[in-house]
Write an enzyme that holds these catalytic residues in place. Sequence first.
Site, PDB file in Angstrom:
ATOM      1  CD  GLU A   1     -40.655  31.940  35.955  1.00  0.00           C
ATOM      2  OE1 GLU A   1     -39.618  31.585  35.396  1.00  0.00           O
ATOM      3  OE2 GLU A   1     -40.986  31.526  37.089  1.00  0.00           O
TER       4      GLU A   1
ATOM      5  CG  ASP B   1     -40.103  31.342  40.981  1.00  0.00           C
ATOM      6  OD1 ASP B   1     -39.289  31.596  40.083  1.00  0.00           O
ATOM      7  OD2 ASP B   1     -40.250  30.198  41.466  1.00  0.00           O
TER       8      ASP B   1
ATOM      9  CG  HIS C   1     -32.711  34.032  36.587  1.00  0.00           C
ATOM     10  ND1 HIS C   1     -33.843  34.757  36.280  1.00  0.00           N
ATOM     11  CD2 HIS C   1     -33.123  33.005  37.350  1.00  0.00           C
ATOM     12  CE1 HIS C   1     -34.886  34.187  36.852  1.00  0.00           C
ATOM     13  NE2 HIS C   1     -34.486  33.124  37.504  1.00  0.00           N
ATOM     14  CG  ASP C   2     -34.891  30.709  34.922  1.00  0.00           C
ATOM     15  OD1 ASP C   2     -34.010  30.378  35.731  1.00  0.00           O
ATOM     16  OD2 ASP C   2     -36.049  31.011  35.261  1.00  0.00           O
TER      17      ASP C   2
ATOM     18  CG  ASP D   1     -37.576  36.543  41.700  1.00  0.00           C
ATOM     19  OD1 ASP D   1     -38.618  35.867  41.766  1.00  0.00           O
ATOM     20  OD2 ASP D   1     -36.770  36.470  40.760  1.00  0.00           O
TER      21      ASP D   1
HETATM   22  C1  NOJ Z   1     -38.333  29.974  37.974  1.00  0.00           C
HETATM   23  C2  NOJ Z   1     -37.055  30.644  38.329  1.00  0.00           C
HETATM   24  O1  NOJ Z   1     -36.830  31.701  37.439  1.00  0.00           O
HETATM   25  C3  NOJ Z   1     -35.993  29.577  38.289  1.00  0.00           C
HETATM   26  O2  NOJ Z   1     -34.706  30.107  38.358  1.00  0.00           O
HETATM   27  C4  NOJ Z   1     -36.286  28.591  39.391  1.00  0.00           C
HETATM   28  O3  NOJ Z   1     -35.382  27.508  39.316  1.00  0.00           O
HETATM   29  C5  NOJ Z   1     -37.703  28.024  39.277  1.00  0.00           C
HETATM   30  N1  NOJ Z   1     -38.673  29.043  38.992  1.00  0.00           N
HETATM   31  C6  NOJ Z   1     -38.131  27.357  40.561  1.00  0.00           C
HETATM   32  O4  NOJ Z   1     -38.308  28.320  41.568  1.00  0.00           O
END
Ligand code: NOJ
Length: 530
Positions: free
Chosen positions: A237, A194, A311-312, A98
């Site tokens: 992402e 990311d 995870h988000d 990542d």
């Molecule tokens: C996306 C990531 O998946 C998340 O967990 C993170 O807080 C933000 N980008 C900032 O890097």
Amino acid sequence: MSHPRFQDDVIYQVYPRSYQDTDGDGIGDLKGIIKRLPYIEKLGATAIWISPCFRSPMEDMGYDISDYKSVDPIFGTDEDMDLLIEEAGKRGIRIILDMVLNHTSKEHPWFRSARSSLDSPYREFYIFRDKPNDIQATFGGSAWEWNEETKDYYFHLYAPGQPDLNWDSERMREALYDACNYWLDKGVYGFRLDVIENIGKDVDRHILQNGPHLHERLHELNHRTFGRKEESIAIGECWCADTESRMLYTNPEREELSMVFLFNDWGAFHDPKYGKWRCRPFDCRTYRDIIYERQETDPAKSWDTIFWNNHDLPRALNRYGDLRYRKECAKMMFASTLFLRGTPFIYQGDEIGMINGSFHSIEDYRDIEAINHYQILQDMGMSEREAMEALASTARDNARIPMRWNGRKGYGFTSGTPWIDGGKDDPEYNVAREEKDPSSILAFYREAIRVWKDPLYRELVRDGAFEPDYLEKGDWICYTRRIGERRLRVFANFSSRTCEKPDIPGTILLHNYEDISEEFRPYEIYVTTL
Ligand code: NOJ
């Protein structure tokens, strides 16, 4: 027809902090992932995406990197990573790292130098301005932070500890390419990138996504890093992308990214005032329209990712499903989208039907976003109780609780105290129990992936035409994948209502009830072939 390898991948996401601890400090580690490789292999995954495990002060749980080229000691050593790549490789599993290329940690030596003096050679790596504008940070507050040493402000789209990199600087870009190549040379398969849609930003014009140079930069990144290696991949992402812009990112002729994660299905249920913190109820028709639209694109020009969780996001089972039918629902959700065109991603714990954690007070949360929003939501008008309820159903920590390996103290995750608990005793749904039950969610996942990979259906699932069925039934997900007369069909009832059963011809490949009924039961699914 030749096709890129990633179209045949099943990718398993590991959140390393919460997967498997081997040294008793309550935090998962790389040795823990190595220990669980046989489990991941048996599931059928061909690649693992590991959320960031680089050196970091962990203000945003590793999405704030202070050294791109080394593993954080809480996760192990650089040698552990070498071993993981090697051991996974022996099992035909590739490692995806990542990479956070939009920002670093404020503790990164580049930023420490940049903020210390106007003469620093690293000034150009970041975004400094004499006056802030009104852009707000994602985690709350202004996106500008005062820097006393140089008497100006630096820009951070996320936490103040995550200063944004300046992609207009060629030297900065070179430094990032060097970091990416370091890992590619060690044998990683590629990267999950990311918030990559932010790298082309123009802060003075308030453009944060889809900035003027975004695609040019991605093309360069491709050429200078993963694109150099045969079969390497990059998954972007992209929170703001839709089906149309996905074509720009992933059309192979443009040489940008292999795939992107879209979130417009998730965003469709956001509240106009509170956004993701207060969601509207799930509506299958709305969801279906969005994911079906993605299927309409030419597969030679754009490729989709298929996922319910990461995870988000709070767990999709809580969000979209009905926990009274937890087992049926978990199976149905997985298989209902698995056979769409795209590369499937499984987030750790999906395969045993994990649900949201339970957090009793704000002290139980670990995520900076949740902790900050506890106050922000109250400032926006929620009562304290409402803010706690909002966090309970939407906070990212819900998906970050330890993997449930067994029902004992520490969940088989750690012999120590877990870094986050999430407190719910969930003795029914853990790997040990699931392994013993031939009708478990885990057994269903393994079987569904086996079917997905089966050479008999592989071409059909990867390349077959997509034909939606029963569109008039708002709660159903029914479609056919077809090559000539060869067909694979999905019939799913995405509701807790018993309905009249559709005509289901062909041989049943997957089904989530013990017996066959004359009715279409809650969350029932059939996958058939003919
Ligand atoms: C996306 C990531 O998946 C998340 O967990 C993170 O807080 C933000 N980008 C900032 O890097």
